[in-house]
Write a protein that holds these residues in place. Structure first.
Motif, short mmCIF file in Angstrom:
data_model
loop_
_atom_site.label_atom_id
_atom_site.label_comp_id
_atom_site.label_asym_id
_atom_site.label_seq_id
_atom_site.Cartn_x
_atom_site.Cartn_y
_atom_site.Cartn_z
N ASN A 70 0.25 -45.88 18.38
CA ASN A 70 0.26 -44.80 19.36
C ASN A 70 -1.13 -44.48 19.89
OD1 ASN A 70 1.97 -43.05 20.86
ND2 ASN A 70 1.24 -41.31 19.67
N LYS B 261 0.94 -49.91 20.87
CA LYS B 261 2.36 -49.59 20.69
C LYS B 261 2.66 -49.14 19.27
CE LYS B 261 6.94 -51.61 21.67
NZ LYS B 261 7.37 -50.59 22.63
N ARG C 60 9.17 -42.15 25.60
CA ARG C 60 8.51 -43.43 25.35
C ARG C 60 8.88 -43.99 23.98
NH1 ARG C 60 4.13 -40.51 27.81
NH2 ARG C 60 3.13 -40.10 25.81
N GLN C 61 9.55 -43.18 23.14
CA GLN C 61 9.84 -43.63 21.78
C GLN C 61 11.34 -43.75 21.49
OE1 GLN C 61 7.08 -44.31 20.11
NE2 GLN C 61 5.67 -43.29 21.51
N ARG D 42 10.76 -44.41 16.78
CA ARG D 42 10.81 -45.66 17.54
C ARG D 42 11.73 -46.68 16.87
NH1 ARG D 42 5.19 -47.05 18.90
NH2 ARG D 42 5.01 -47.70 16.74
N TYR E 99 6.63 -40.56 14.77
CA TYR E 99 6.86 -41.43 15.93
C TYR E 99 7.29 -42.84 15.55
CZ TYR E 99 2.25 -43.72 15.52
OH TYR E 99 1.17 -44.43 15.08
N ARG E 100 6.80 -43.37 14.42
CA ARG E 100 7.23 -44.72 14.04
C ARG E 100 8.70 -44.74 13.67
NH1 ARG E 100 2.13 -46.56 10.21
NH2 ARG E 100 0.54 -46.51 11.86
N ASN F 142 12.57 -38.83 11.22
CA ASN F 142 12.54 -38.87 12.70
C ASN F 142 12.77 -37.48 13.28
OD1 ASN F 142 15.22 -38.99 11.73
ND2 ASN F 142 15.98 -39.79 13.66
N LYS G 279 15.20 -45.36 17.36
CA LYS G 279 15.48 -45.05 18.76
C LYS G 279 16.17 -43.70 18.91
CE LYS G 279 13.63 -48.62 20.64
NZ LYS G 279 12.40 -48.46 21.43
#
Length: 386
Positions: A79, A76, A299-300, A256, A252-253, A280, A259
């Motif tokens: 990735n 998670k 998914r992220q 995530r 991606y971090r 982001n 959101k």
């Protein structure tokens, strides 16, 4: 095909992995009784609700309900796929995994993909060196700096330059005993009447990575008036531009955590945003936003902000993205870029905070489409209203 692991082996890996040591590489933890406590890495929070139990080999967040073992955390947070996470932890624990039965065709395909990753990584290093360490890249470096990119951003994204010469990379790779066939398979070289030449020439180079950080292809911006202005790698065993997003490996971090993802059109839009600390942000690769790309983001993130150019092509691209995400679990909003500017130009002109204000003021898809229809048809008469 994903590799299967025996449950006995998986349990051995879990037992041999100190989950506190593993997670402490990514999250600041403090001891609280028998457990450890920290801020959850999977959502924004000010009060720690993320606990790690060394006795159980388990983590749990009381805020977002994320939970699991060392394998699921590594998947998670970094990735990685299940197979990659298991192999990484097994290597760290000194556990030898049983050999997998593979067909000759599968072994050939895996070897081919591995070789393409290696070739592309070498090409990225070649272009990066040309940009920063040779006279060949001076024009490209000046272009990037004139666009306001810092040295840190140039290094972080491994930006490069493809020289004007017809076969500079080709000759350099031959000198390193890299086969012509491998260069052709990676899309770095083309042939015409048995004469090989570099595919990218006189272009600023943008390495494109998959979600795990492998260089899988390139985008290149020309330095003169040649067409096309932007050129992407051809499709290969590792490069499918409809399934990739530029800078996703870096974003991606942040996506995530927030959101939220900001989707833009071009390489420079992404680079300028990251350059000022808006991390982001990702872009599709010169193609319309695809279902596969939306599934990657789903998914992220919970929300997509479309920050496209507001010229004709940009508006159509925004409409396409709205259609793609309409039946998915995204909240979608659209940024209205003033004066026809793109995000790159707007950030350079007005700064980070002004752009983030535009993001905050982004409108719903129906409001965006209605505003566009009113501009196009007018509402002063019945025909326009219809």
């Amino acid at each position: 095909m994903a590799r299967r692991f025996d449950q006995t082996v998986l349990e051995q890996i879990r037992q041999s992995t100190d989950i506190v040591t593993l997670i402490s590489q990514y999250v600041a933890l403090k001891k609280r009784g028998r457990n450890y406590l920290g801020l959850c890495p999977f959502h924004n929070e000010k009060t720690p609700s993320f606990t790690v139990s060394p006795d159980k080999g388990f983590y749990h967040c009381f805020g977002c309900k994320a939970s699991g073992d060392a394998i699921s955390f590594l998947m998670k947070y970094t990735n990685r796929s299940f197979q990659e996470a298991v192999e990484m932890l097994a290597e760290s624990a000194g556990i030898e995994l049983p050999e997998e039965d593979k067909s000759p065709e599968l072994m050939r395909r895996e070897a081919r993909r591995k070789r393409l990753y290696e070739i592309n990584e070498l090409a990225s290093a070649f272009y990066h060196s040309c940009l920063l360490k040779t006279k060949l890249g001076q024009e490209g470096l000046a272009y990037l700096k004139n666009r306001g990119l810092s040295e840190e951003t140039i290094h972080s994204f491994s930006l490069g330059f493809a020289p004007k010469e017809w076969n500079k990379l080709y000759q350099a790779f031959l000198g390193r005993d890299i086969a012509e066939g491998d260069m052709l398979a990676a899309g770095l070289v083309r042939k015409n009447q048995d004469k090989a030449y570099d595919y990218f020439r006189n272009r600023v180079m943008f390495p494109i990575r998959d979600g795990r950080g492998h260089v899988v292809g390139f985008g290149g911006r020309v330095m003169d008036d040649s067409e096309p202005k932007y050129l992407n790698s051809a499709e290969s065993d590792v490069f499918n531009k409809g399934k990739l997003l530029f800078a996703f490996d870096k974003a991606y971090r942040s996506i995530r955590e927030k959101k939220q993802v900001i989707l833009v059109e071009g390489y420079m839009d992404v680079l300028q945003a990251h350059n000022v600390g808006i991390t982001n942000v990702v872009a599709s690769l010169g193609t319309a936003f695809t279902v596969e790309q939306s599934q990657l983001l789903l998914r992220q993130a919970d929300e997509i902000i479309l920050a496209y150019d507001m010229d004709g092509a940009g508006r159509k691209a925004a409409e396409r993205a709205i259609q793609i995400t309409h039946h998915q679990e995204f909240k979608v909003r659209v940024v209205s870029m003033p004066d026809g500017k793109d995000p790159d130009e707007y950030i350079r002109t007005h700064g980070k905070d002004a752009f983030l204000q535009l993001v905050d003021e982004a409108v719903s898809p129906i409001e965006f489409l209605l505003n566009r229809a009113m501009v196009k048809y007018g509402a002063a008469n019945l025909d326009g209203k219809l």
